[in-house]
Design a protein around this motif. Structure first.
Motif, short mmCIF file in Angstrom:
data_model
loop_
_atom_site.label_atom_id
_atom_site.label_comp_id
_atom_site.label_asym_id
_atom_site.label_seq_id
_atom_site.Cartn_x
_atom_site.Cartn_y
_atom_site.Cartn_z
N ASP A 32 0.66 -1.16 0.14
CA ASP A 32 0.33 -0.26 -0.04
C ASP A 32 0.92 1.62 0.22
OD1 ASP A 32 -2.69 1.48 -0.30
OD2 ASP A 32 -2.47 1.41 1.78
N GLY A 33 2.08 1.04 -1.15
CA GLY A 33 2.48 2.43 -0.98
C GLY A 33 3.69 2.20 -1.96
N TYR A 34 4.66 3.15 -1.31
CA TYR A 34 5.65 2.90 -2.45
C TYR A 34 6.73 1.89 -1.46
CZ TYR A 34 5.42 7.81 -4.30
OH TYR A 34 4.93 8.84 -4.94
N ILE A 35 7.25 1.04 -1.89
CA ILE A 35 8.54 -0.25 -1.50
C ILE A 35 10.01 0.04 -1.00
CG2 ILE A 35 7.09 -1.69 -2.83
CD1 ILE A 35 9.84 -1.75 -4.73
N GLU A 36 9.91 -0.37 -0.06
CA GLU A 36 11.62 -0.21 0.67
C GLU A 36 12.02 -2.21 0.01
OE1 GLU A 36 14.58 -0.02 4.57
OE2 GLU A 36 12.34 1.78 3.97
N ARG A 37 13.05 -2.23 0.00
CA ARG A 37 13.47 -3.79 -0.48
C ARG A 37 14.35 -4.09 1.20
NH1 ARG A 37 17.31 -7.33 -2.09
NH2 ARG A 37 16.96 -9.11 -2.64
N ILE A 38 14.22 -4.68 1.50
CA ILE A 38 15.15 -5.83 2.81
C ILE A 38 16.04 -7.07 2.45
CG2 ILE A 38 15.36 -5.55 5.34
CD1 ILE A 38 13.88 -3.78 5.42
N GLU A 50 7.86 2.42 2.02
CA GLU A 50 9.03 2.88 2.48
C GLU A 50 8.30 4.33 3.59
OE1 GLU A 50 10.36 6.26 -0.69
OE2 GLU A 50 11.88 4.38 -0.52
N GLU A 51 6.96 4.36 2.92
CA GLU A 51 6.99 5.33 4.43
C GLU A 51 5.93 5.64 5.51
OE1 GLU A 51 4.77 8.31 1.44
OE2 GLU A 51 6.26 9.60 0.91
N GLY A 52 5.93 3.97 5.89
CA GLY A 52 5.19 3.44 6.78
C GLY A 52 4.93 4.72 8.09
N LYS A 53 6.47 4.40 8.74
CA LYS A 53 6.46 5.06 9.79
C LYS A 53 5.78 6.85 10.08
CE LYS A 53 10.18 2.40 11.54
NZ LYS A 53 11.56 1.79 11.87
N LEU A 54 6.35 7.04 8.74
CA LEU A 54 5.58 8.77 8.69
C LEU A 54 4.02 8.25 8.46
CD1 LEU A 54 8.59 10.36 5.60
CD2 LEU A 54 8.04 10.55 8.13
N ASN A 55 3.42 7.74 7.60
CA ASN A 55 2.03 7.85 7.60
C ASN A 55 1.32 7.22 8.67
OD1 ASN A 55 2.05 8.65 4.69
ND2 ASN A 55 2.71 6.56 3.96
N ASP A 56 2.39 5.94 10.05
CA ASP A 56 1.85 6.23 11.44
C ASP A 56 0.47 4.96 10.97
OD1 ASP A 56 1.64 6.14 14.19
OD2 ASP A 56 -0.09 7.31 14.40
N ILE A 78 9.54 -3.12 11.83
CA ILE A 78 8.63 -3.26 10.65
C ILE A 78 7.00 -2.25 11.07
CG2 ILE A 78 7.65 -3.80 9.07
CD1 ILE A 78 10.65 -3.66 9.25
N VAL A 79 6.47 -1.02 10.55
CA VAL A 79 5.17 -0.90 10.53
C VAL A 79 4.42 -1.79 8.90
CG1 VAL A 79 5.35 0.55 12.11
CG2 VAL A 79 5.01 1.28 9.70
N GLY A 80 3.81 -1.41 8.84
CA GLY A 80 2.54 -1.79 7.46
C GLY A 80 2.39 -3.62 7.29
N ASP A 81 1.97 -3.64 6.15
CA ASP A 81 1.97 -5.14 5.43
C ASP A 81 2.89 -5.14 4.48
OD1 ASP A 81 -1.01 -5.08 6.36
OD2 ASP A 81 -1.80 -4.58 4.41
#
Length: 91
Positions: A32-38, A50-56, A78-81
């Motif tokens: 549900d947004g921009y991705i970040e790969r780990i 990628e913006e999970g923490k910014l979007n709470d 980690i936050v979000g799906d």
């Protein structure tokens, strides 16, 4: 086959539309947004918002535990799906 993990801990098997590799749009839809790969040491990668923490977004305890068991993110969470896939499934 990749594994989708939502914030309530539900795990689902997910497959790329073309049967081989996930596209950027498919990964963005799953998180549900921009991705970040780990990158994970077992040849897999976890994709997070990628913006999970910014979007709470809500905390994802299962995803956090998985990364901590691999020795990653010792002082983070980690936050979000998320979605976990093998390197072969990446575009």
């Amino acid at each position: 086959m990749a594994t989708y993990i939502n914030t309530s801990g539900l795990e689902l098997d997910v497959f790329p539309n073309n049967g081989e590799k996930f596209t950027l749009k498919e990964l963005q839809k799953l998180v549900d947004g921009y991705i970040e790969r780990i990158a994970m040491p077992n040849g897999q990668a976890m994709y997070i918002n990628e913006e999970g923490k910014l979007n709470d977004l809500p905390w994802n305890s299962k995803a956090t535990t998985i990364l901590k068991l691999h020795g990653l993110i010792p002082n983070d969470y980690i936050v979000g799906d998320v979605v976990i896939l093998s390197n072969e499934e990446e575009d």
